[in-house]
Design an enzyme around this catalytic site. Structure first.
Site, PDB file in Angstrom:
ATOM      1  N   GLU A  80      42.518  51.191  41.926  1.00 32.61           N
ATOM      2  CA  GLU A  80      40.908  51.494  41.380  1.00 32.61           C
ATOM      3  C   GLU A  80      41.158  50.879  39.988  1.00 32.61           C
ATOM      4  O   GLU A  80      41.809  51.217  39.336  1.00 32.61           O
ATOM      5  CB  GLU A  80      40.691  53.307  41.031  1.00 32.61           C
ATOM      6  CG  GLU A  80      40.908  54.368  41.947  1.00 32.61           C
ATOM      7  CD  GLU A  80      40.030  54.234  43.445  1.00 32.61           C
ATOM      8  OE1 GLU A  80      38.745  52.807  42.715  1.00 32.61           O
ATOM      9  OE2 GLU A  80      39.926  54.267  44.696  1.00 32.61           O
ATOM     10  N   CYS A 143      39.649  62.644  41.451  1.00 30.88           N
ATOM     11  CA  CYS A 143      39.933  62.068  41.639  1.00 30.88           C
ATOM     12  C   CYS A 143      39.517  60.880  40.516  1.00 30.88           C
ATOM     13  O   CYS A 143      40.242  60.633  38.835  1.00 30.88           O
ATOM     14  CB  CYS A 143      40.029  61.338  42.512  1.00 30.88           C
ATOM     15  SG  CYS A 143      41.304  61.549  43.691  1.00 30.88           S
ATOM     16  N   HIS A 165      44.278  55.327  44.964  1.00 26.86           N
ATOM     17  CA  HIS A 165      43.981  56.101  46.118  1.00 26.86           C
ATOM     18  C   HIS A 165      45.142  56.238  47.483  1.00 26.86           C
ATOM     19  O   HIS A 165      44.220  54.527  48.140  1.00 26.86           O
ATOM     20  CB  HIS A 165      42.563  56.300  46.260  1.00 26.86           C
ATOM     21  CG  HIS A 165      41.700  56.885  45.763  1.00 26.86           C
ATOM     22  ND1 HIS A 165      40.759  56.454  44.797  1.00 26.86           N
ATOM     23  CD2 HIS A 165      42.016  58.467  45.839  1.00 26.86           C
ATOM     24  CE1 HIS A 165      39.849  57.951  44.741  1.00 26.86           C
ATOM     25  NE2 HIS A 165      40.483  58.849  45.431  1.00 26.86           N
TER      26      HIS A 165
END
Ligand code: PCA
Length: 210
Positions: A80, A143, A165
């Site tokens: 991410e 998250c 993730h």
């Protein structure tokens, strides 16, 4: 020895296991790439995740923070890029709380970049044959919430911090009627463990090169 704080999450929604929590627990106490790995499982709750992380961060004083969570629909390990100042998800947390279009910190910046070396991690995982991708943001659920809170805490400290993730485990993929090839197969826990250890090696090299 430097400490690496590795977090995963507890199970949530209808997922009976969460590979991220499972692996954080498995790697807790290991030495990997010159790090003492402290692995911890975080609650899936808007009011709880941030304070529990903050307490862990203060107690262990890590040199690097690696946050992980499950992306159930993902076929890849997703690196991410950005943490957004936004809680915005259709489903409830484990305490029944739903948040839509709500800033995480009204006084905070709209986002933070990941401070992990994503390109180098991407290359290393690809070279080892893992399905990997970079992703713009971590969504609007817990998250992203954790990623934002952790980046806010690490901002200005020089402590690298980012979010990865993980895809589901093969046993989490529902059986497929009609004998169609399943759209995703999941990634076994041992493979996920290997991928995380490669990421930690990359982080070790990054720390040593500074
Ligand atoms: N995944 C969720 C929250 C907890 C987890 O493991 C998410 O992607 O936001």
């Amino acid at each position: 020895m430097p400490t690496l704080l590795l977090t995963g999450f507890e199970p949530f929604l209808n997922h009976s296991v969460n590979p991220s929590g499972l692996l954080a627990e498995r790697l807790n106490g290991r030495t990997i790439a010159g790090f003492d790995v402290v692995g911890a499982i975080l609650p899936v709750g808007y009011d709880r995740t941030g304070p529990v992380f903050q307490e862990l961060f203060a107690r262990h004083q890590p040199q690097v923070v690696l946050l992980t969570g499950l992306a159930f629909d993902s076929t890849t390990i997703r690196l991410e890029r950005v943490a957004l100042n936004l809680d915005d998800a259709g489903h409830a947390d484990n305490r029944g709380q739903v948040r839509k279009a709500r800033p995480i910190n009204i006084a905070g910046p709209v986002g933070y970049w990941s401070t992990l070396p994503l390109e180098a991690i991407d290359i290393r995982l690809q070279a080892a044959g893992f399905p990997v991708s970079t992703s713009r943001d971590a969504g609007g659920y817990l998250c992203n919430h954790l990623f934002y809170r952790a980046r806010q805490l690490t901002e200005g400290t020089g402590i690298p911090c980012g979010f990865v993730h993980l895809p589901p485990l093969p046993e989490q993929i529902p059986a497929n009627p009609g004998n169609q090839p399943p759209p995703q197969r999941g990634l076994a826990a041992d493979r996920q463990e290997h991928a995380l250890s490669l990421i930690i090696q990359e982080l070790g090299e990054m720390l040593n090169s500074h």
